[in-house]
Design an enzyme around this catalytic site. Structure first.
Site, PDB file in Angstrom:
ATOM      1  N   ASP A   1       0.893  -1.245   0.113  1.00 54.94           N
ATOM      2  CA  ASP A   1       0.238  -0.189   0.151  1.00 54.94           C
ATOM      3  C   ASP A   1       0.783   1.395  -0.203  1.00 54.94           C
ATOM      4  O   ASP A   1       0.359   2.263   0.028  1.00 54.94           O
ATOM      5  CB  ASP A   1      -0.931   0.020   1.306  1.00 54.94           C
ATOM      6  CG  ASP A   1      -1.998  -0.873   1.228  1.00 54.94           C
ATOM      7  OD1 ASP A   1      -2.436  -1.579   0.134  1.00 54.94           O
ATOM      8  OD2 ASP A   1      -2.666  -1.239   2.139  1.00 54.94           O
TER       9      ASP A   1
ATOM     10  N   GLY B   1      -5.597  -0.921  -0.755  1.00 57.48           N
ATOM     11  CA  GLY B   1      -5.567   0.262  -0.055  1.00 57.48           C
ATOM     12  C   GLY B   1      -6.664   0.492   1.280  1.00 57.48           C
ATOM     13  O   GLY B   1      -7.716   1.171   1.269  1.00 57.48           O
TER      14      GLY B   1
ATOM     15  N   ARG C   1     -21.193  -1.311 -12.976  1.00 58.80           N
ATOM     16  CA  ARG C   1     -20.765  -2.769 -12.761  1.00 58.80           C
ATOM     17  C   ARG C   1     -19.584  -2.375 -11.913  1.00 58.80           C
ATOM     18  O   ARG C   1     -18.686  -1.384 -12.152  1.00 58.80           O
ATOM     19  CB  ARG C   1     -20.298  -3.413 -13.915  1.00 58.80           C
ATOM     20  CG  ARG C   1     -21.509  -3.742 -14.871  1.00 58.80           C
ATOM     21  CD  ARG C   1     -21.995  -5.007 -14.350  1.00 58.80           C
ATOM     22  NE  ARG C   1     -23.264  -5.314 -15.375  1.00 58.80           N
ATOM     23  CZ  ARG C   1     -24.521  -5.104 -15.291  1.00 58.80           C
ATOM     24  NH1 ARG C   1     -24.685  -3.810 -14.430  1.00 58.80           N
ATOM     25  NH2 ARG C   1     -25.334  -5.347 -16.100  1.00 58.80           N
TER      26      ARG C   1
ATOM     27  N   GLN D   1      -3.460  -7.973  -7.512  1.00 59.27           N
ATOM     28  CA  GLN D   1      -2.544  -6.666  -7.481  1.00 59.27           C
ATOM     29  C   GLN D   1      -1.372  -7.049  -6.784  1.00 59.27           C
ATOM     30  O   GLN D   1      -0.227  -6.504  -6.898  1.00 59.27           O
ATOM     31  CB  GLN D   1      -3.463  -5.694  -6.869  1.00 59.27           C
ATOM     32  CG  GLN D   1      -4.403  -5.122  -7.471  1.00 59.27           C
ATOM     33  CD  GLN D   1      -5.409  -4.515  -6.538  1.00 59.27           C
ATOM     34  OE1 GLN D   1      -5.224  -3.188  -6.411  1.00 59.27           O
ATOM     35  NE2 GLN D   1      -6.202  -5.026  -6.196  1.00 59.27           N
ATOM     36  N   ARG D   2      -1.096  -8.203  -5.987  1.00 60.63           N
ATOM     37  CA  ARG D   2      -0.088  -8.333  -4.999  1.00 60.63           C
ATOM     38  C   ARG D   2       0.764  -9.716  -5.658  1.00 60.63           C
ATOM     39  O   ARG D   2       1.722  -9.968  -4.724  1.00 60.63           O
ATOM     40  CB  ARG D   2      -0.383  -8.604  -3.726  1.00 60.63           C
ATOM     41  CG  ARG D   2      -1.181  -9.820  -3.131  1.00 60.63           C
ATOM     42  CD  ARG D   2      -1.672  -9.472  -1.719  1.00 60.63           C
ATOM     43  NE  ARG D   2      -0.573  -8.781  -0.968  1.00 60.63           N
ATOM     44  CZ  ARG D   2      -0.748  -7.947   0.042  1.00 60.63           C
ATOM     45  NH1 ARG D   2      -1.956  -7.708   0.589  1.00 60.63           N
ATOM     46  NH2 ARG D   2       0.177  -7.436   0.968  1.00 60.63           N
TER      47      ARG D   2
END
Lengths: 342, 342, 342, 342
Positions: free
Chosen positions: B128, B171, B266, B274-275
């Site tokens: 983050d 986040g 939507r 993402q990681r």
């Protein structure tokens, strides 16, 4: 108020992002008008313009290249250049000029601002990341990403055939792309223009890598030179075809490694793919912020300045200072990375 | 000298690059031995180790995740945690410990170093990007790149069907990923945890985008909250299944936009993609340099410190200082980006 | 039952996926043992083997290259080749051999099976997609994807500088990669080995593209030849360094275009990046299915056969038939694509 | 001759490539005029058109979505639909209509052609690849590639935390995307709509994967159902928000796995990112060839037909036949892939 914008020098992913940010903020927040000049300094020299408003910048953020076109035209080397530019600006009622470019383009902007009172703001652009005064320039991260992905791919070929692969990347005067992509790609040797290389030492690294049962990848900047490079590469410089001359060192080195170690070696010259296509997220961020701050310089009538990245901040520096010297790879940093050679 | 290494908290692209750099430089330059501890603090608590030498780190640079495994085990909340760790270190003859982790992991390392004399060096890790004292952490650039690519893809679907697309990104407490990927992806609204959002204002942006004949993309950090979020989202927090609770805001917002504007909306929750996976070139560079400097801290017996990025330099800061406060998005920066909303 | 596996010829994304599928199904479903032979036919010639069981194939699906290594060793041109192979197989108790390779490797397998009673099954591999009897070979889709992405990137550079960009792709005898990537990349001319090209016609296409205010991309297969190519390119063929000889045509063509049209032209030689790295999803699917069907051939004692793709089915064909002739681009298909030239 | 073109149903990477090929060949080779209808059947129903000539299709090849817009409007369910369409075509002097769409869109085209004498040609489009009569449809390869890349990324997170990751991909009635991406991504279980799944069996696979010290990835099509799915999932179907209802199975399954095996499990719903963005090289090739052959059908006055892929050939089939039944995953193929489960 009417603001002119131009992009000069080699193209670079992120140019369109800068242009878009300038226009979006300039129109929406400050109510400015814009004029796009075509092909760098050729535009104001010849009065060649392109419409530049919000519809014109829609959808360009992810697109490489520049919607304004670019060229290497230098008004300082063009008969009557300065007066012609001033006249174009006057005729079009342009009272500020944002110039996005490298050493050459910004050098002109700096002199126009300082010596001729032309209100210029600079945005630094060099894919080689070799402009001092800014931590990074946009386009560099994209180039490093493309080169790293290529090196990743080459590893498997090298291993399968137990061959040396020499990868030639961009970097005429500074080895930043070679250093970053070579480190990120796990290269076994990285050769940069800042330090003449010793072919025998490179061959030692190659040999030691084979001893560990792995195949070596050698990353070499196009501007890197062997210790006696002026002699061994000099024929190539006679070649009139720019690209070939520059791609010489990778090919030459592969042949030398073959000759001296007896291992098969192949060259890949990455070339123009490094500077094209959609900019990386990092470059879109940086380019956009440069654009937003450049139009703020105009609003503040802060001319003769260039925007620059320091840490995570965008700051302003005198153009002249920014272009005074090339930002090259520090020997200490090169040594730090050297732990991975061999 | 024998050095222990552990990775704690959520995984992050670049962890393996840090480990590799530590071991390569530690073995080659300083002649150190290494012990890998498995699954964060669980390793030294239970004496669970893994071999960590040069062959063990070959080929891991481009691989996501961590070869050491990770966990959220906290020795400060574990019976007799500190003495057990000291005993493990003593038994294994480990005289320095490099801990790679976020606020929690480093918080423990800081207290071990400061209060119990355990020689710890910290390497910051948070996808983050919310650790103060460092400009960036590795993994963040990869996450932003993945989210940006996803947003790029969603534009064409949004346009083809003239729908609102809400993209929920990571986040919880800081909106860095939303801010960077939203800007880079050309989002028409970016919502971050640092500022409660007004749904009606988001709906205005959505409507204005449709008026310009384009379809809006709204990027929302998982920790973003509407102004009355405690009330409207509170049911969701009762859900025992962690992931669902967190993914609530995107889905909730899409429904509200549909209700209030009459436009189809939507949601896409990017989630764990993402990681994971190979780190970006930027993250490999940063992670590798963190590793190289961390082992230098050990050599210098500079314990209780953490490596950090400042501009293009790697510096050392006290661990305690680094974890003292969360690095959140500055309101000024959020305003700067706001020019693109609507 | 013990089965040998080898990979011969140039490496290709998907080789590891084939190997993994063979071993997973062979061990789990049929209870077979495996022996990996190292570096193509060199392995059985010299008795050089590598362990090949389920742990050995873990994690290799997404990896390019081949864990078995490869070479161009030809046992038919090696003193006493056939008897040595038979002896190795006998000594190791290997009663079936799966050979993964192109025309050369499979040619040997076919003769071993047909003339010497060595129980061989073939899996076709050619990155150029030029083996008849199969609709596609794995690796081809990956190569086309990489080349297409490169062409996408080059468009923006071409446009920004209004230059001709010549992209040289793989394909010595067949133009499949050029045809597919050129079409997918929106090239303005595609030149393939199957048809000598007329430089003046290429220049016409280039000129017509500029007239429409766009910059042309010319994709040329490394084996493409101008009408008088034997003469104009002949010096290059004397060069002992393989790679240089092959990369001649792109560079030569760029110079000719510059000379004849007066437009700046640049060359990019994609080279080895096209054949390395992680296979595309399509290639992983195809390679895996080839592997699954190859081990079924062994179970059925269906030797002398090769697996092949027909539509969406995997079928079996005699190896001899499969290698009898090169699959080249049909003139009708080339004409179909020609609508996009100019 | 004037030809109308429309795109109906969900968007799909490659639609623009079809449109471009139709227009380029139609104008250049046959001298046709074109009219674009906006938003599928809504266009001819309401006479809503968009200019469609060569400048309009420049640069759209690599862009996802459709420049014509799309909708699910069904003229057969619209008052007076057929006469209104005939009238629009007559008024605009459109004598042939190319309809690019899935089962619904083509079903209308087939009836218009067969029952009402409206001269229609069909181009099949379904991202799920579930149209019979064609080996593949464009968009599918792009979706599979995106899903595979996501699965690749999730592996490292799964391993680092020893968690189960459930990935929900598109596929309401057919499991092609799940099957291809699951195989290509090395999933440990693949669940498709064609076969009800047994949760306990999935848990066995999960457990066995953990025993081998690896973390499992379960790929599940959005339309897959547990054996008692009608009961356990029925609440979700009451939800009025389409997207949520469909994303239910992945989340439900993750919870069940947690409950039954005691292992932590997480869900990722890939959603709309699978259908957006630039088409893969394969899809650009296929879509372009579909377009070229569709305009040839018009030239040949071969109406009521649809283009289709068979092997490497483009063929023509009656539209009615093509839409008669869904192409689902063959149980034999599913068994073939099952060797990798667990």
């Amino acid at each position: 108020m009417r603001v002119g914008v131009l992009t000069g020098g080699g193209d670079c992913p992120g140019l369109n992002a800068v242009i878009r940010a300038i226009v979006r903020k300039g129109v929406q927040e400050y109510g400015y008008d814009f004029v796009g000049f075509r092909d760098g300094w050729r535009g104001p020299l010849e009065g060649d313009t392109v419409r530049l408003d919000i519809p014109a910048v829609r959808g360009i953020l992810p697109r490489g290249g520049t919607i304004l076109g670019s060229s290497r035209t230098n008004p300082l080397k063009t008969g009557n250049g300065i007066p012609r530019i001033r006249q174009t600006l006057a005729e079009l009622d342009v009272t500020a000029l944002i110039t996005i470019g490298g050493e050459d383009t910004l050098g002109v902007a700096g002199r126009l601002a300082d010596e001729h009172g032309v209100p210029c703001v600079g945005v630094p652009k060099t894919i080689d990341n070799d402009l001092s005064a800014t931590d990074y320039t946009f386009g560099f991260d994209t180039a490093v990403s493309i080169a790293t992905e290529a090196i990743d791919r080459l590893h498997t070929t090298a291993e399968s055939h137990m061959r040396v692969l020499v990868v030639e990347v961009m970097g005429r005067h500074a080895g930043w792309i070679a250093l970053h992509s070579g480190l990120a790609g796990g290269a076994n040797a990285i050769l940069i223009p800042e330090q003449r290389f010793d072919v025998d030492r490179v061959c030692d690294w190659v040999t030691s890598r084979f001893r560990a049962s792995y195949a070596p990848i050698v990353v070499v900047a196009e501007g890197a030179m062997p210790e006696d490079g002026d002699m061994v590469l000099k024929d190539r410089s006679l070649d009139s075809f720019g690209h070939v001359r520059l791609s010489g060192v990778g090919e030459w080195l592969a042949k030398e490694i073959e000759k001296r170690t007896g291992n098969e070696a192949r060259t890949t010259v990455l070339g123009h793919v490094q500077r094209g296509g959609t900019p990386s997220a990092f470059d879109r961020w940086l380019a956009t912020r440069f654009g937003l701050h450049a139009i703020d310089c105009v609003r503040d009538a802060d001319f003769g300045t260039m925007v620059a990245l320091r840490g995570t901040d965008i700051v302003r520096v005198p153009i002249a200072e920014a272009t005074a010297r090339l930002k090259t790879v520090d020997p200490e940093l090169y040594d730090e990375v050297g732990v991975f050679f061999g």
